[in-house]
Design a protein around this motif. Sequence first.
Motif, PDB file in Angstrom:
ATOM      1  N   PHE A  35      -0.718  12.275 -10.754  1.00  0.00           N
ATOM      2  CA  PHE A  35      -1.753  11.731  -9.885  1.00  0.00           C
ATOM      3  C   PHE A  35      -1.807  12.541  -8.598  1.00  0.00           C
ATOM      4  CE2 PHE A  35      -2.888   7.755 -11.881  1.00  0.00           C
ATOM      5  CZ  PHE A  35      -1.849   7.543 -12.750  1.00  0.00           C
ATOM      6  N   ALA A  61     -11.497   2.377  -3.884  1.00  0.00           N
ATOM      7  CA  ALA A  61     -10.213   1.984  -3.310  1.00  0.00           C
ATOM      8  C   ALA A  61     -10.416   1.067  -2.119  1.00  0.00           C
ATOM      9  CB  ALA A  61      -9.420   3.214  -2.895  1.00  0.00           C
ATOM     10  N   PHE A  63     -10.223  17.989   6.145  1.00  0.00           N
ATOM     11  CA  PHE A  63     -11.311  17.237   6.753  1.00  0.00           C
ATOM     12  C   PHE A  63     -11.725  17.823   8.093  1.00  0.00           C
ATOM     13  CE2 PHE A  63      -8.371  15.125   9.600  1.00  0.00           C
ATOM     14  CZ  PHE A  63      -7.203  15.045   8.875  1.00  0.00           C
ATOM     15  N   PHE A  92      -7.677   9.401   8.299  1.00  0.00           N
ATOM     16  CA  PHE A  92      -9.075   9.838   8.380  1.00  0.00           C
ATOM     17  C   PHE A  92      -9.948   8.941   7.516  1.00  0.00           C
ATOM     18  CE2 PHE A  92     -12.565  12.718   8.757  1.00  0.00           C
ATOM     19  CZ  PHE A  92     -13.158  12.775   7.514  1.00  0.00           C
ATOM     20  N   LEU A  93      -9.432   8.577   6.343  1.00  0.00           N
ATOM     21  CA  LEU A  93     -10.208   7.746   5.438  1.00  0.00           C
ATOM     22  C   LEU A  93     -10.170   6.289   5.842  1.00  0.00           C
ATOM     23  CD1 LEU A  93      -9.099   9.357   2.073  1.00  0.00           C
ATOM     24  CD2 LEU A  93     -11.327   9.554   3.160  1.00  0.00           C
ATOM     25  N   PHE A 100     -12.751   6.933  -3.294  1.00  0.00           N
ATOM     26  CA  PHE A 100     -12.567   6.345  -1.973  1.00  0.00           C
ATOM     27  C   PHE A 100     -13.277   5.001  -1.894  1.00  0.00           C
ATOM     28  CE2 PHE A 100     -11.875   5.800   2.307  1.00  0.00           C
ATOM     29  CZ  PHE A 100     -13.041   5.659   3.026  1.00  0.00           C
ATOM     30  N   ALA A 120      -4.636   0.532  -1.151  1.00  0.00           N
ATOM     31  CA  ALA A 120      -5.590  -0.492  -1.568  1.00  0.00           C
ATOM     32  C   ALA A 120      -4.836  -1.708  -2.068  1.00  0.00           C
ATOM     33  CB  ALA A 120      -6.502   0.060  -2.645  1.00  0.00           C
ATOM     34  N   ALA A 121      -3.785  -1.473  -2.828  1.00  0.00           N
ATOM     35  CA  ALA A 121      -3.014  -2.586  -3.378  1.00  0.00           C
ATOM     36  C   ALA A 121      -2.252  -3.330  -2.294  1.00  0.00           C
ATOM     37  CB  ALA A 121      -2.042  -2.070  -4.434  1.00  0.00           C
ATOM     38  N   VAL A 151      -2.261  -5.460  -7.491  1.00  0.00           N
ATOM     39  CA  VAL A 151      -3.186  -5.691  -6.381  1.00  0.00           C
ATOM     40  C   VAL A 151      -3.391  -7.186  -6.187  1.00  0.00           C
ATOM     41  CG1 VAL A 151      -5.562  -5.430  -5.629  1.00  0.00           C
ATOM     42  CG2 VAL A 151      -4.372  -3.511  -6.682  1.00  0.00           C
ATOM     43  N   ALA A 161      -1.980  13.433  -4.868  1.00  0.00           N
ATOM     44  CA  ALA A 161      -1.377  12.622  -3.819  1.00  0.00           C
ATOM     45  C   ALA A 161      -2.345  11.611  -3.215  1.00  0.00           C
ATOM     46  CB  ALA A 161      -0.841  13.546  -2.730  1.00  0.00           C
ATOM     47  N   ILE A 162      -3.507  12.105  -2.862  1.00  0.00           N
ATOM     48  CA  ILE A 162      -4.416  11.206  -2.148  1.00  0.00           C
ATOM     49  C   ILE A 162      -4.852  10.031  -3.008  1.00  0.00           C
ATOM     50  CG2 ILE A 162      -6.789  11.074  -1.386  1.00  0.00           C
ATOM     51  CD1 ILE A 162      -6.161  12.580   0.791  1.00  0.00           C
ATOM     52  N   ILE A 163      -5.120  10.289  -4.261  1.00  0.00           N
ATOM     53  CA  ILE A 163      -5.582   9.212  -5.137  1.00  0.00           C
ATOM     54  C   ILE A 163      -4.499   8.138  -5.222  1.00  0.00           C
ATOM     55  CG2 ILE A 163      -6.355   8.622  -7.436  1.00  0.00           C
ATOM     56  CD1 ILE A 163      -8.285  10.490  -6.468  1.00  0.00           C
ATOM     57  N   LEU A 209     -11.591  -2.370  -3.238  1.00  0.00           N
ATOM     58  CA  LEU A 209     -10.702  -2.982  -4.225  1.00  0.00           C
ATOM     59  C   LEU A 209     -11.419  -3.282  -5.531  1.00  0.00           C
ATOM     60  CD1 LEU A 209      -8.409  -5.352  -2.147  1.00  0.00           C
ATOM     61  CD2 LEU A 209      -7.973  -3.089  -3.060  1.00  0.00           C
ATOM     62  N   MET A 256      -4.206   6.344  -2.013  1.00  0.00           N
ATOM     63  CA  MET A 256      -5.329   5.431  -1.800  1.00  0.00           C
ATOM     64  C   MET A 256      -5.153   4.157  -2.588  1.00  0.00           C
ATOM     65  SD  MET A 256      -8.863   7.564  -1.511  1.00  0.00           S
ATOM     66  CE  MET A 256      -8.945   7.640  -3.250  1.00  0.00           C
ATOM     67  N   VAL A 257      -4.774   4.325  -3.847  1.00  0.00           N
ATOM     68  CA  VAL A 257      -4.609   3.145  -4.690  1.00  0.00           C
ATOM     69  C   VAL A 257      -3.501   2.253  -4.162  1.00  0.00           C
ATOM     70  CG1 VAL A 257      -3.962   2.379  -6.982  1.00  0.00           C
ATOM     71  CG2 VAL A 257      -5.507   4.293  -6.709  1.00  0.00           C
ATOM     72  N   THR A 258      -2.410   2.872  -3.729  1.00  0.00           N
ATOM     73  CA  THR A 258      -1.297   2.080  -3.223  1.00  0.00           C
ATOM     74  C   THR A 258      -1.682   1.328  -1.958  1.00  0.00           C
ATOM     75  OG1 THR A 258       0.077   3.881  -4.006  1.00  0.00           O
ATOM     76  CG2 THR A 258       1.175   2.147  -2.789  1.00  0.00           C
ATOM     77  N   GLY A 311      -4.783  12.629   6.730  1.00  0.00           N
ATOM     78  CA  GLY A 311      -5.846  12.492   5.748  1.00  0.00           C
ATOM     79  C   GLY A 311      -6.115  11.039   5.422  1.00  0.00           C
ATOM     80  N   ARG A 321      -4.308  -2.034   4.211  1.00  0.00           N
ATOM     81  CA  ARG A 321      -4.302  -0.907   5.133  1.00  0.00           C
ATOM     82  C   ARG A 321      -3.284  -1.119   6.235  1.00  0.00           C
ATOM     83  NH1 ARG A 321     -10.707   0.293   5.808  1.00  0.00           N
ATOM     84  NH2 ARG A 321     -11.336  -0.619   3.813  1.00  0.00           N
ATOM     85  N   LEU A 378      -7.362   4.457   5.942  1.00  0.00           N
ATOM     86  CA  LEU A 378      -6.361   3.718   5.184  1.00  0.00           C
ATOM     87  C   LEU A 378      -5.000   3.705   5.863  1.00  0.00           C
ATOM     88  CD1 LEU A 378      -7.278   5.028   1.656  1.00  0.00           C
ATOM     89  CD2 LEU A 378      -7.812   2.815   2.639  1.00  0.00           C
TER      90      LEU A 378
END
Lengths: 364, 301, 323
Positions: B140, A324, A174, B235-236, A321, B151-152, A57, B142-144, A327, B147-149, B232, B155, B238
């Motif tokens: 892991f 993430a 959702f 929606f978040l 969420f 985040a890294a 990151v 999928a969403i987690i 960060l 999300m992390v990817t 999804g 967006r 990302l």
Amino acid sequence: MQPSARTSTFPRLAFRPGRSRERSSRPFLRFVLRRFGALILLALGITVVAFVLTSVVPGDPAAANLGQQAINDPAAVAAFNHHYGLDKPLPEQYGIYLWHLLHGDLGQSEQNHDAVTHDLSQAIPATAELALFSIFVAVIVGMSLGVLAAVRRNKATDHVLRVVSLGGVSMPTFWIALVALYVFFFRLNWLPGTGRLDAVVLPPPHHTGLYTLDALLSGQWGTFTNAFRHLVLPGCVLAAYNIGLLTRYTRSAVLEVISNDYVRAARAKGLPARIVVPRHVLRAALPGIVTVIGLAFANVMTGSVLVEYVFSWPGIGQYAFHSATTLDLPAIMGVSLFVAVVYVVVNFLVDVLYGVLDARLRVQ
Amino acid sequence: MTAGAPAPSAPIRLRLWQRRRPLSRAVGLRHPLTLVGLTIAGAWIVIAIFAPWIAPYDPVTDTTLPALHAPSWHYLFGTDELGRDVLSRTLFGARTTIPLGLLLVGVSLLIGSTLGAIAGYFGGPIDGLVMRLTDLVFAFPAIILAMVTTAALGRGIQNAVIALIVVSWPSYARVVRGLVRQLSQSEYVLSARLLGASARRALVRDVLPNVAGPVLVLATLDLGNAILLLSGLSFLGLGPQPPKPEWGLSVAEGVNYFQYWWVGTFPGLAIFTVVLAFNFLGDSLRDRLDPQSSWSRGGDD
Amino acid sequence: MALLDVEGLRVRLPTRAGEVTIVDGVDYHVGEGEVFGVAGESGSGKTISVLALMQLLPEGARVEGRALYAGRDLLALRGRALRQVRGRDVAMVFQDPLTSLHPMLTIGRQLTEHLRVHEGVARGAADRRAVELLEEVRIPDPEKALHGFAHQFSGGMRQRIAIAIALACRPKLLIADEPTTALDVTVQAGILRLLDRLRRENGLSVILITHDLGVMSSIADHVSVFYAGRIVESGPTRELLAHPRHPYTRALLDALPHPESEGGAELVAIPGAPPTPRRRPDGCAFHPRCPYAREDCLVDVPPLVPVSDGRLLACPPDPFASA
């Protein structure tokens, strides 16, 4: 009772009497140990991945944490980096990380400066309550529909259930959450909207963190009802996908078993369906279904992120969420690790359950 | 007791030939599921292509309409909080989501199948490595991971797609590896090789065509899943960023204004119908190409 | 006096290509205490014909005819009456004991569950009965065996257990579908001897299905030969096997290797193959492979008629009549 001397062509003894208990425990134990070893290895791999991901990151943790100070005071930055071991080479950082992990230290959240473990311990029970309820609903409904579809194979019911099952796995979680919220809360007002309890209701005394369970244990019926009513909508929304999944796989597991000779033999003995279906059919189909239940857990964890968002449920999904998007590295690592380990443990339990259910894996 | 059966004909060619004929029959009108799936998917693809001509308003720039207006003759799906026509945004949403979904599945399929084929064919440590990798990714949700990817990486569309590719390739790798392993040890491949066919020839002529079927089923079903994951993520927040008319984004807006049900319901309905269509298609393909896990012949005797 | 009277049994099964007649008009009688052999190759309809008796056919099957047992038509029974006949009056042993025994239920449970349903026996008494049954079929250490699972036993033992399960409620009629086919040759003899002894000790009637004429000759009293869904010949075992009159039966026997033939003699095979149920020829189903076929064999289905004491034959040309 001695075997009769008449039978000179006596078949060779394949079944060893007497020591069956001892002999039977060893293969299963070995089985369990092997799976456990795989679990540990996987968990280790997960920590590596979590660590690697977050070191990739971009962004400077020191700057993020110290803010203005970072620009003005290099000594403070250096101190910060030294304190968190950020000036050491990566593999060493990983070692430190692992060391902290084994001591139950997941670091501090960058957002609220609480220990990540503390945050997790708040969030986990909420998601656990939701997840358990959702899995329970999905298993009951999904398995019943699956058995129904199998028993009425190729008739109208079966075709309808096929469409229903495909529909279940096609619905965006959702979206269903939104629609459910609108219909059952806003329009019909049958069920409450967001959160785990009404604002005026106090949480029950803490035993497990699961409000429904804790309320029951403390005899607080009002709180229990309230907590349960809050649980219904998000729980059922979360269950939708898994109902579709379980209907399908229960059906195929049951069909596969039903065509076996031993089911036919059971009917040939004159046993009624109310005995044959649970004792002969379902028992044999259960190992296959249990595997799918393991999958269902993974889906619940994925879905919980979305559902907790819509229903403002303060669980792991929300936490994930939030960390993430901000960060918050330690929080991200903590959540990823936790979620992955839960998943791996669930798979391990499923494997063990498989062995328990299927005698062939267990005995001799 | 009686004279033996006639000598077996060339098994490889027979297998391919048998596969191709029933496929054309299945796509025919006997299966309502296929028909419905094709119709809906086809309709959405047409919409995706022709949206600029079909949509009554511009989804991004036309913000002058009365905000949060209920569905009416003028605005069939109503308007959102920024005064945009929900119908137009929904129609245009197909232009974002469907191509992205196809891209996602395409790349995952390529990467996953290649890795899986290599692992299955060569076995040994390569196989072990690939399998450990898939295990790790599967651990892991999928969403987690996605999300992390994101985040890294930040967006946005590209990163969302990359994240989802990372999450999706293992399914293909697993399936292909299993099939390749099974097939490369099957009797007819072994006999073909004994008869002098090279390893590559055996792989291409005998193994690959039989792998194509299940992979196609997986890809079709995965397309539905990919769209669910993509929307999804957006929606978040990302994935594709506003003001892009993406379905997931629109539903997110809908959550904030959930009393105005049309804002989120119609885009979500769009996602549902598209995914449903691909799932119908995938399921009927599964009937034809992978009878063991199909619905209509599941658990057959 | 016949225990079981089967008249005009016809079974049709649905397939993807339409309905197919598997069993095409079969009549026979099984006497008390008799071992009734049913011989024939796969596809001849022998298994389906007995499954029809127990109403264990796959969904969509259509059955015609009557099967009279103690005055009641087995094919007309429904619901509770049917369940009472199954296991209690008529029992069945299947071909492969590894698949016909439930892999996850103990042997004891499988022995006692129908006992308790049919006769309302309490658990302790049922377990004691189970031990007695296992002793009857010569399973060693029966008390321990009660807690065992099917996969822990050898093939021969499993089949013995299956027989014990079938006989738990003392039925009068046992249907054994290829009971020795899945077993080693050395074990087969033991199973057959067991069946024979049980038959004599309990006055049991047995319908024994097998494609192995050697098995037939060792314990069957009476043999019916199935071909393409019909019975082509039947009679007392010894006589029928010594003097077969139907060309098919004769060809079957000729095809068996003879221990006293000269070394190097060729095995005689019947040219062609048995017809699949969907493609049965008109008239006599065997005519395409029969060296004695006449013109009427191509057109008329030969009726099964008595030709001498106790023998029935469906072959108008009757080429071996004098034999």
